[in-house]
Design a protein around this motif. Structure first.
Motif, PDB file in Angstrom:
ATOM      1  N   ASP A   1     -78.401  11.149 -22.530  1.00  0.00           N
ATOM      2  CA  ASP A   1     -79.619  10.539 -21.995  1.00  0.00           C
ATOM      3  C   ASP A   1     -79.716   9.141 -22.606  1.00  0.00           C
ATOM      4  O   ASP A   1     -78.701   8.521 -22.909  1.00  0.00           O
ATOM      5  N   VAL A   2     -80.902   8.668 -22.832  1.00  0.00           N
ATOM      6  CA  VAL A   2     -81.104   7.348 -23.423  1.00  0.00           C
ATOM      7  C   VAL A   2     -80.680   7.383 -24.887  1.00  0.00           C
ATOM      8  O   VAL A   2     -81.102   8.260 -25.653  1.00  0.00           O
TER       9      VAL A   2
ATOM     10  N   LEU B   1     -90.863   8.163 -22.511  1.00  0.00           N
ATOM     11  CA  LEU B   1     -90.973   6.712 -22.527  1.00  0.00           C
ATOM     12  C   LEU B   1     -90.348   6.142 -21.263  1.00  0.00           C
ATOM     13  O   LEU B   1     -89.330   6.632 -20.769  1.00  0.00           O
ATOM     14  N   SER B   2     -90.954   5.099 -20.740  1.00  0.00           N
ATOM     15  CA  SER B   2     -90.440   4.452 -19.527  1.00  0.00           C
ATOM     16  C   SER B   2     -90.696   2.956 -19.619  1.00  0.00           C
ATOM     17  O   SER B   2     -91.584   2.496 -20.342  1.00  0.00           O
TER      18      SER B   2
ATOM     19  N   GLN C   1     -86.496  19.253 -17.164  1.00  0.00           N
ATOM     20  CA  GLN C   1     -86.270  17.862 -17.526  1.00  0.00           C
ATOM     21  C   GLN C   1     -85.968  17.755 -19.021  1.00  0.00           C
ATOM     22  O   GLN C   1     -86.402  18.585 -19.823  1.00  0.00           O
ATOM     23  N   PRO C   2     -85.212  16.738 -19.419  1.00  0.00           N
ATOM     24  CA  PRO C   2     -84.834  16.620 -20.839  1.00  0.00           C
ATOM     25  C   PRO C   2     -86.038  16.380 -21.744  1.00  0.00           C
ATOM     26  O   PRO C   2     -86.955  15.626 -21.406  1.00  0.00           O
TER      27      PRO C   2
ATOM     28  N   LYS D   1     -76.712   8.070 -30.853  1.00  0.00           N
ATOM     29  CA  LYS D   1     -76.280   6.832 -30.209  1.00  0.00           C
ATOM     30  C   LYS D   1     -75.722   7.063 -28.809  1.00  0.00           C
ATOM     31  O   LYS D   1     -75.688   6.151 -27.985  1.00  0.00           O
ATOM     32  N   PHE D   2     -75.268   8.295 -28.533  1.00  0.00           N
ATOM     33  CA  PHE D   2     -74.769   8.607 -27.200  1.00  0.00           C
ATOM     34  C   PHE D   2     -75.830   9.242 -26.303  1.00  0.00           C
ATOM     35  O   PHE D   2     -75.523   9.647 -25.182  1.00  0.00           O
ATOM     36  N   GLY D   3     -77.048   9.366 -26.787  1.00  0.00           N
ATOM     37  CA  GLY D   3     -78.118   9.964 -25.998  1.00  0.00           C
ATOM     38  C   GLY D   3     -78.131  11.478 -26.015  1.00  0.00           C
ATOM     39  O   GLY D   3     -78.794  12.099 -25.173  1.00  0.00           O
TER      40      GLY D   3
END
Length: 378
Positions: free
Chosen positions: A70-71, A97-98, A150-151, A159-161
């Motif tokens: 993910d983010v 967060l968006s 949803q996550p 660092k890879f989400g």
């Protein structure tokens, strides 16, 4: 003829009948009764049971797929019982967060804010990422997570989400497996060598103890790094993991053998052991029937105190990259992301695996202290 009046019968006295005793308590019952009085020992026992259950059913307790991305470096999402109008609601939720439409006047980057319009409702036994329970049973239920799949990142992402909490729960399986396997091998070898050395004594004991001292004299950390670097990086993960367990076991049994030898030297001079020798009992029978049961209490306590040291060693070697290789997950491997101070300062939630290590070390140490106090009087 004299007539004798019949004397009245003596008053019956009620005899107090004692209830039959339940018999002597067993050794395990005595230890358990004393262990229950120690709140630290019971707290450690509860935590150890919870850790083992979490490791066995790690896929079920992990809210997300540990490999899903993910983010990157997303902060932890806080569970809330309030909606966007600050009204109390019974069903917990998190707000992701968006990016907003507003731009930062300095960097001209979109301002990141909380999206109150799209809450992610939370619940128990929700459907999520598919997995195989025990590697055999396909399942998709998770203990806790979002109801719509949803996550959700309760401890943020790396660092890879990837979800830190899910990876830490899955990593407990590898870390505890290494610790328990190493301690099991160390206990078998150390107990056997210690009892045999202390029982036979003489020249055999002298030479065997010189070998034990030679193993103890090795500088363990440089030797760990040297031995683990011998295996090629391209080796299969199972082979690498087995090699790490073998190295830890080969260097860890000596201390256990010294402790058991000291107990055996005292037990070999007790009267019932000498009586067994006098009636012609074999050495194997004396060791297994008379000495082994009496050193087991010390061995159990030593095991509970040795497991935390193996967990810390695995975490340290994993941090250096010498314990577990991807795609396996362990607490030490997760701590590689904390190698730079800038990452720790900007993304402190990356240190979350340290909390799992601390809880594990406290649990086994508390249980070991409680068992030691419970075993000592008996």
């Amino acid at each position: 003829m004299l007539a004798f009046d019949s004397a009245p019968p003596p008053p019956t006295t009620e005899l107090s009948i004692n209830k039959p005793s339940r018999g002597h308590e067993s050794y395990i019952a005595l230890v358990w009764r004393r262990l229950r009085r120690s709140w630290t020992g019971m707290a450690g026992l509860v935590l150890v049971v919870l850790l083992i259950v979490m490791a066995i059913f790690a896929d079920f307790f992990a809210p997300m797929d540990p490999k899903a991305t993910d983010v990157g470096f997303a902060p932890p999402q806080v569970m809330s019982f309030h909606d966007k109008d600050d009204n109390f609601v019974f069903q917990p939720r998190v707000y992701a967060l968006s990016d907003s439409e507003e731009l930062d006047p300095v960097t001209f980057q979109p301002i990141v804010g909380i999206d109150y319009d799209n809450p992610r409702l939370l619940g128990f036994f929700v459907k999520g990422a598919e997995y195989q329970l025990f590697g055999l049973i396909p399942a998709s239920r998770h203990f806790f997570g979002s109801t719509d799949g949803q996550p959700v990142h309760f401890l943020g992402t790396d660092k890879f989400g990837r979800d830190v909490l899910s990876r830490a729960i899955i990593g407990s399986r590898i870390s505890l497996t290494i610790a328990l396997t190493v301690v099991f091998i160390v206990t078998i070898i150390g107990t056997t060598v210690g009892m045999v050395s202390g029982y036979f004594g003489g020249t055999f004991d002298i030479w065997l103890q010189r070998f034990v001292e030679l193993v103890l004299a090795f500088p363990q950390l440089p030797l760990y790094l040297a031995l683990t670097s011998l295996i090629p990086v391209t080796a299969p993960t199972n082979v690498f993991l087995a090699f790490v367990i073998a190295v830890m076991s080969a260097l860890g049994w000596a201390q256990m053998s010294r402790e058991v030898r000291g107990k055996t030297l005292a037990l070999a001079r007790i009267d019932y052991v000498r009586a067994a020798m006098a009636v012609g009992a074999t050495d194997t029978r004396i060791i297994m029937q008379h000495i082994f049961p009496n050193v087991m209490s010390h061995v159990i306590v030593a095991v509970t105190l040795h497991i935390p040291s193996v967990v810390l060693l695995e975490s340290f070697l994993g941090f250096l990259g010498f314990a577990v290789k991807p795609p396996l997950i362990s607490w030490g491997l997760m701590l590689q992301d904390t190698a730079t101070y800038s990452v720790i300062g900007s993304y402190p939630w990356i240190l979350s695996p340290v909390g799992f290590v601390l809880v594990t070390v406290f649990a086994f140490n508390a249980l070991g202290d409680g068992l030691r106090d419970a075993v000592d009087p008996y």
